[in-house]
Design a protein around this motif. Structure first.
Motif, PDB file in Angstrom:
ATOM      1  N   LEU A  34      54.809  14.113  26.124  1.00 17.27           N
ATOM      2  CA  LEU A  34      56.145  13.851  26.869  1.00 17.27           C
ATOM      3  C   LEU A  34      55.916  13.226  28.012  1.00 17.27           C
ATOM      4  O   LEU A  34      56.787  12.556  28.696  1.00 17.27           O
ATOM      5  CB  LEU A  34      56.742  15.192  27.076  1.00 17.27           C
ATOM      6  N   HIS A  35      54.567  13.517  28.679  1.00 20.00           N
ATOM      7  CA  HIS A  35      54.204  12.820  29.971  1.00 20.00           C
ATOM      8  C   HIS A  35      55.032  12.824  30.894  1.00 20.00           C
ATOM      9  O   HIS A  35      55.360  11.948  31.809  1.00 20.00           O
ATOM     10  CB  HIS A  35      53.860  11.407  29.830  1.00 20.00           C
ATOM     11  N   LEU A  36      55.757  14.163  31.391  1.00 12.89           N
ATOM     12  CA  LEU A  36      56.589  14.398  32.393  1.00 12.89           C
ATOM     13  C   LEU A  36      56.124  14.121  33.804  1.00 12.89           C
ATOM     14  O   LEU A  36      54.752  14.775  33.827  1.00 12.89           O
ATOM     15  CB  LEU A  36      57.201  15.862  32.504  1.00 12.89           C
ATOM     16  N   ARG A  72      61.020  27.696  17.339  1.00 14.38           N
ATOM     17  CA  ARG A  72      59.949  27.400  18.264  1.00 14.38           C
ATOM     18  C   ARG A  72      59.625  25.805  18.387  1.00 14.38           C
ATOM     19  O   ARG A  72      60.037  25.045  17.502  1.00 14.38           O
ATOM     20  CB  ARG A  72      58.521  28.006  17.913  1.00 14.38           C
ATOM     21  N   VAL A  73      59.547  25.424  19.573  1.00 14.28           N
ATOM     22  CA  VAL A  73      59.157  24.067  19.994  1.00 14.28           C
ATOM     23  C   VAL A  73      57.687  23.945  20.178  1.00 14.28           C
ATOM     24  O   VAL A  73      57.243  24.433  20.919  1.00 14.28           O
ATOM     25  CB  VAL A  73      59.972  23.395  21.125  1.00 14.28           C
ATOM     26  N   ILE A  74      56.855  23.260  19.470  1.00 14.23           N
ATOM     27  CA  ILE A  74      55.454  23.135  19.430  1.00 14.23           C
ATOM     28  C   ILE A  74      55.333  21.624  20.382  1.00 14.23           C
ATOM     29  O   ILE A  74      55.438  20.724  19.741  1.00 14.23           O
ATOM     30  CB  ILE A  74      54.666  23.316  18.088  1.00 14.23           C
ATOM     31  N   ILE A  75      54.656  21.642  21.336  1.00 12.85           N
ATOM     32  CA  ILE A  75      54.396  20.576  22.022  1.00 12.85           C
ATOM     33  C   ILE A  75      52.784  20.307  21.910  1.00 12.85           C
ATOM     34  O   ILE A  75      52.051  21.040  22.362  1.00 12.85           O
ATOM     35  CB  ILE A  75      54.662  20.549  23.611  1.00 12.85           C
ATOM     36  N   LEU A  76      52.558  19.253  21.277  1.00 18.45           N
ATOM     37  CA  LEU A  76      51.029  19.071  20.913  1.00 18.45           C
ATOM     38  C   LEU A  76      50.450  17.998  22.090  1.00 18.45           C
ATOM     39  O   LEU A  76      49.866  16.777  21.886  1.00 18.45           O
ATOM     40  CB  LEU A  76      50.947  18.157  19.582  1.00 18.45           C
ATOM     41  N   GLY A  77      50.237  18.566  23.048  1.00 16.30           N
ATOM     42  CA  GLY A  77      49.694  18.114  24.297  1.00 16.30           C
ATOM     43  C   GLY A  77      50.320  17.032  25.148  1.00 16.30           C
ATOM     44  O   GLY A  77      51.305  16.416  24.942  1.00 16.30           O
ATOM     45  N   ASP A  78      49.850  16.858  26.410  1.00 16.17           N
ATOM     46  CA  ASP A  78      50.338  15.800  27.443  1.00 16.17           C
ATOM     47  C   ASP A  78      51.715  16.124  27.645  1.00 16.17           C
ATOM     48  O   ASP A  78      52.472  15.282  27.988  1.00 16.17           O
ATOM     49  CB  ASP A  78      49.941  14.368  27.169  1.00 16.17           C
TER      50      ASP A  78
END
Length: 226
Positions: A34-36, A72-78
């Motif tokens: 996502l690089h927020l 569930r939301v799984i965020i794979l990094g960054d």
């Protein structure tokens, strides 16, 4: 929700035009990169960029969750681009993210958020989910022969060429040799890495998923001696 179904052994995944993957078996939504706060990081180094890109990224994520209703939301990094991007507004958004999305959030740590401490969203190591090995960077799981590595980090994209015209599109990219699926970056303010011929690709274009086979490069024609 649209998208393109894809089966890998007993795993059935849906590649979504929102640059996410849906796993119905566990009702998990998987996204990466996502690089927020990236605009604020650039601003800290004197590069003027608008600060509203995070609104677009989080709004799209909320829309996908509204459609899929994941558990569930799984965020794979960054998830975060850098420390300078952790503004009070972003910290508030992260603290309320599970409520906004109506789902549990699980963050797999990436290289950009590796040194960031987010009490509201603790980092987790790579882990196994069914026949999937979930990681940020490409890596082999403990049982690589039977697991599909699902990861981000690369920001896969494909460049389409027609004469002098060029169009670059994000894509899902599957490497059969390595048993790996690359997820395109979810964030608005992200670039892309052009995938070569080794990958099977699905382009993300105009709200649709388009299976794509990159044509083999044409070899220059030889001139016969006269």
């Amino acid at each position: 929700m649209g998208g393109c179904g894809w089966r890998w052994r007993e795993e059935h995944l849906v590649l979504l035009p929102d640059r996410a993957i849906w796993r119905e078996a566990s009702r998990d939504l998987l996204v990466a990169d996502l690089h927020l706060g990236k605009a604020e990081v650039f601003q800290a180094f004197g590069i003027p960029l608008p600060s509203d890109e995070d609104r677009g990224t989080l709004s799209r994520l909320a829309q996908v969750c509204s459609s899929c209703k994941p558990e569930r939301v799984i965020i794979l990094g960054d998830l975060i681009h850098g420390r300078q991007g952790l503004t009070p507004r972003l910290l508030h958004d992260l603290a309320t993210l599970p409520e906004q999305l109506g789902a549990q959030i699980l963050l797999v740590g990436g290289n950009h958020d590796r040194d960031l401490r987010l009490p509201v969203l603790p980092r987790n190591p790579s882990f196994r989910l069914g026949s999937l090995w979930l990681s940020h960077e490409p890596e082999r799981g403990p049982d690589s022969a039977i697991l599909l590595n699902l990861c981000g980090h690369i920001h896969p994209a494909t460049t389409l060429r027609q004469g002098a015209d060029r169009l670059r599109l994000p894509c899902f990219a599957y490497d059969e040799l390595e048993q790996r699926m690359l997820i395109p970056a979810f964030g608005e303010l992200t670039g892309g890495h052009d995938c070569g011929h080794r990958y099977r690709k699905w382009l993300v274009a105009e709200g649709a998923i388009v299976p794509w086979l990159t044509p083999e490069p044409q070899q220059g024609k030889r001139r016969h001696a006269r």
